[in-house]
Design a protein around this motif. Structure first.
Motif, PDB file in Angstrom:
ATOM      1  N   GLU A   9       1.579  28.098  -7.380  1.00  9.04           N
ATOM      2  CA  GLU A   9       2.690  28.746  -7.405  1.00  9.04           C
ATOM      3  C   GLU A   9       3.061  30.025  -7.501  1.00  9.04           C
ATOM      4  O   GLU A   9       3.710  30.788  -7.242  1.00  9.04           O
ATOM      5  CB  GLU A   9       3.695  27.811  -7.934  1.00  9.04           C
ATOM      6  CG  GLU A   9       3.884  26.399  -7.400  1.00  9.04           C
ATOM      7  CD  GLU A   9       2.847  25.567  -7.846  1.00  9.04           C
ATOM      8  OE1 GLU A   9       2.922  24.203  -7.419  1.00  9.04           O
ATOM      9  OE2 GLU A   9       1.944  25.770  -8.641  1.00  9.04           O
ATOM     10  N   ALA A  26       2.709  33.106  -4.819  1.00  4.65           N
ATOM     11  CA  ALA A  26       3.919  33.412  -4.047  1.00  4.65           C
ATOM     12  C   ALA A  26       5.196  32.984  -4.230  1.00  4.65           C
ATOM     13  O   ALA A  26       5.292  31.619  -4.336  1.00  4.65           O
ATOM     14  CB  ALA A  26       3.553  33.337  -2.310  1.00  4.65           C
ATOM     15  N   LEU A  35      -3.862  37.418   0.594  1.00  8.35           N
ATOM     16  CA  LEU A  35      -2.426  36.672   0.925  1.00  8.35           C
ATOM     17  C   LEU A  35      -1.761  37.277   2.067  1.00  8.35           C
ATOM     18  O   LEU A  35      -1.052  36.726   2.743  1.00  8.35           O
ATOM     19  CB  LEU A  35      -1.931  36.402  -0.510  1.00  8.35           C
ATOM     20  CG  LEU A  35      -0.726  35.476  -0.570  1.00  8.35           C
ATOM     21  CD1 LEU A  35      -1.413  34.039  -0.102  1.00  8.35           C
ATOM     22  CD2 LEU A  35      -0.114  35.399  -1.655  1.00  8.35           C
ATOM     23  N   ASP A  39       2.306  34.071   4.325  1.00 12.29           N
ATOM     24  CA  ASP A  39       2.809  32.776   4.147  1.00 12.29           C
ATOM     25  C   ASP A  39       1.816  31.752   3.424  1.00 12.29           C
ATOM     26  O   ASP A  39       0.513  31.909   3.665  1.00 12.29           O
ATOM     27  CB  ASP A  39       3.023  32.005   5.477  1.00 12.29           C
ATOM     28  CG  ASP A  39       4.486  32.312   6.002  1.00 12.29           C
ATOM     29  OD1 ASP A  39       5.134  33.004   5.116  1.00 12.29           O
ATOM     30  OD2 ASP A  39       4.530  32.140   7.351  1.00 12.29           O
ATOM     31  N   LEU A  40       2.016  31.181   2.380  1.00 13.32           N
ATOM     32  CA  LEU A  40       1.329  30.126   1.671  1.00 13.32           C
ATOM     33  C   LEU A  40       1.869  28.870   1.906  1.00 13.32           C
ATOM     34  O   LEU A  40       3.180  28.612   1.744  1.00 13.32           O
ATOM     35  CB  LEU A  40       1.550  30.344   0.104  1.00 13.32           C
ATOM     36  CG  LEU A  40       0.945  29.369  -0.951  1.00 13.32           C
ATOM     37  CD1 LEU A  40      -0.629  29.523  -0.657  1.00 13.32           C
ATOM     38  CD2 LEU A  40       1.613  29.944  -2.418  1.00 13.32           C
ATOM     39  N   VAL A  41       0.906  27.932   2.287  1.00 11.14           N
ATOM     40  CA  VAL A  41       1.332  26.480   2.440  1.00 11.14           C
ATOM     41  C   VAL A  41       0.481  25.740   1.479  1.00 11.14           C
ATOM     42  O   VAL A  41      -0.804  25.854   1.473  1.00 11.14           O
ATOM     43  CB  VAL A  41       0.801  26.003   3.939  1.00 11.14           C
ATOM     44  CG1 VAL A  41       1.290  24.643   4.356  1.00 11.14           C
ATOM     45  CG2 VAL A  41       1.551  27.109   5.067  1.00 11.14           C
ATOM     46  N   VAL A  42       1.252  24.908   0.755  1.00 13.94           N
ATOM     47  CA  VAL A  42       0.761  24.048  -0.290  1.00 13.94           C
ATOM     48  C   VAL A  42       0.874  22.591   0.514  1.00 13.94           C
ATOM     49  O   VAL A  42       1.942  22.091   0.635  1.00 13.94           O
ATOM     50  CB  VAL A  42       1.659  24.025  -1.665  1.00 13.94           C
ATOM     51  CG1 VAL A  42       0.852  23.097  -2.688  1.00 13.94           C
ATOM     52  CG2 VAL A  42       1.457  25.559  -2.208  1.00 13.94           C
ATOM     53  N   ASP A  78       7.612  32.555  -2.159  1.00 18.26           N
ATOM     54  CA  ASP A  78       8.213  31.866  -1.119  1.00 18.26           C
ATOM     55  C   ASP A  78       6.684  31.101  -0.689  1.00 18.26           C
ATOM     56  O   ASP A  78       5.631  31.424  -0.522  1.00 18.26           O
ATOM     57  CB  ASP A  78       8.408  32.907  -0.028  1.00 18.26           C
ATOM     58  CG  ASP A  78       9.616  33.705  -0.367  1.00 18.26           C
ATOM     59  OD1 ASP A  78      10.492  33.290  -1.371  1.00 18.26           O
ATOM     60  OD2 ASP A  78       9.975  34.799   0.090  1.00 18.26           O
ATOM     61  N   ARG A  79       7.094  29.774  -0.296  1.00 15.27           N
ATOM     62  CA  ARG A  79       5.940  28.918   0.302  1.00 15.27           C
ATOM     63  C   ARG A  79       6.539  28.023   0.877  1.00 15.27           C
ATOM     64  O   ARG A  79       7.761  27.403   0.719  1.00 15.27           O
ATOM     65  CB  ARG A  79       5.070  28.369  -0.975  1.00 15.27           C
ATOM     66  CG  ARG A  79       5.697  27.640  -2.058  1.00 15.27           C
ATOM     67  CD  ARG A  79       5.027  27.412  -3.321  1.00 15.27           C
ATOM     68  NE  ARG A  79       5.769  27.095  -4.385  1.00 15.27           N
ATOM     69  CZ  ARG A  79       6.529  27.874  -5.164  1.00 15.27           C
ATOM     70  NH1 ARG A  79       6.597  29.152  -4.883  1.00 15.27           N
ATOM     71  NH2 ARG A  79       7.120  27.244  -6.035  1.00 15.27           N
ATOM     72  N   THR A 114      -2.409  31.260   3.940  1.00 15.11           N
ATOM     73  CA  THR A 114      -3.313  30.849   3.173  1.00 15.11           C
ATOM     74  C   THR A 114      -2.843  29.315   3.030  1.00 15.11           C
ATOM     75  O   THR A 114      -1.579  29.058   2.647  1.00 15.11           O
ATOM     76  CB  THR A 114      -3.098  31.352   1.735  1.00 15.11           C
ATOM     77  OG1 THR A 114      -3.606  32.857   1.973  1.00 15.11           O
ATOM     78  CG2 THR A 114      -3.987  30.826   0.677  1.00 15.11           C
ATOM     79  N   TRP A 142      12.095  31.214   3.995  1.00 19.94           N
ATOM     80  CA  TRP A 142      12.275  29.988   4.599  1.00 19.94           C
ATOM     81  C   TRP A 142      13.785  29.833   4.945  1.00 19.94           C
ATOM     82  O   TRP A 142      14.083  28.750   5.546  1.00 19.94           O
ATOM     83  CB  TRP A 142      11.625  28.685   3.825  1.00 19.94           C
ATOM     84  CG  TRP A 142       9.874  29.065   3.837  1.00 19.94           C
ATOM     85  CD1 TRP A 142       9.437  29.514   2.706  1.00 19.94           C
ATOM     86  CD2 TRP A 142       9.180  28.622   4.978  1.00 19.94           C
ATOM     87  NE1 TRP A 142       7.917  29.561   3.316  1.00 19.94           N
ATOM     88  CE2 TRP A 142       7.982  29.025   4.580  1.00 19.94           C
ATOM     89  CE3 TRP A 142       9.419  28.348   6.400  1.00 19.94           C
ATOM     90  CZ2 TRP A 142       6.831  28.991   5.412  1.00 19.94           C
ATOM     91  CZ3 TRP A 142       8.165  28.333   7.081  1.00 19.94           C
ATOM     92  CH2 TRP A 142       6.935  28.665   6.710  1.00 19.94           C
TER      93      TRP A 142
END
Length: 162
Positions: A120, A123, A105, A33-36, A125-126, A110, A154
């Protein structure tokens, strides 16, 4: 291009509530998972990440990686590591590529502060978390968090505040 699949918004009245939001989000996260994190200075990005770290059970302390750009916090409970990135001083996606975030990743969670427009490509998906401070002193000290899931990962995930 990935589609936004879910959005929620909630009031976050205190730093403790921001930390708790991070813990709640950690329960939804999995390796890859990528969290921005989006928000002005002092909006609560690092406090939220500290809650994520607590919820994921990683080695801490989780502090802002402003000068080192990236820190890896290994799991103490057999879960994914937390890769915490501060992209404030980065000016391009190429500089993000130099950090080699894609190397870890898939097995880590992350989290990138100040990553809009820079990460962006990592990934499709984020989870984007936008933290907003009140515009005036009369509005108080609390924050507003807008959570947006992007991509199929998501779909069907119930975000806090929805």
């Amino acid at each position: 291009m990935s589609q936004q699949v879910g959005t929620s918004a909630l009031a976050v009245p205190t730093a403790e509530a921001m930390h708790d939001l991070g813990r709640a989000l950690a329960a939804l996260l999995r390796p890859g998972d990528l969290v921005v994190l989006v928000g002005d200075l002092g909006a609560g990005k690092t406090t939220l990440t500290q809650g994520l770290g607590d919820g994921l059970g990683v080695r801490g302390p989780v502090t802002s990686p402003t000068f080192v750009l990236s820190r890896v916090h290994p799991s103490l409970v057999g879960g994914p590591a937390l890769v915490h990135v501060d992209a404030y001083r980065l000016g391009s996606a190429e500089e993000v590529d130099d950090l080699d975030l894609d190397a870890s990743l898939e097995e880590s969670v992350t989290v990138v502060e100040w990553g809009t427009g820079l990460v962006e490509q990592l990934a499709a998906d984020r989870l984007v978390v936008e933290l907003e401070r009140p515009a005036t002193a009369e509005e108080g000290e609390g924050r507003r968090a807008v959570l947006r899931g992007v991509g199929t990962r998501w779909e069907g995930v119930e975000l806090p505040g929805s």
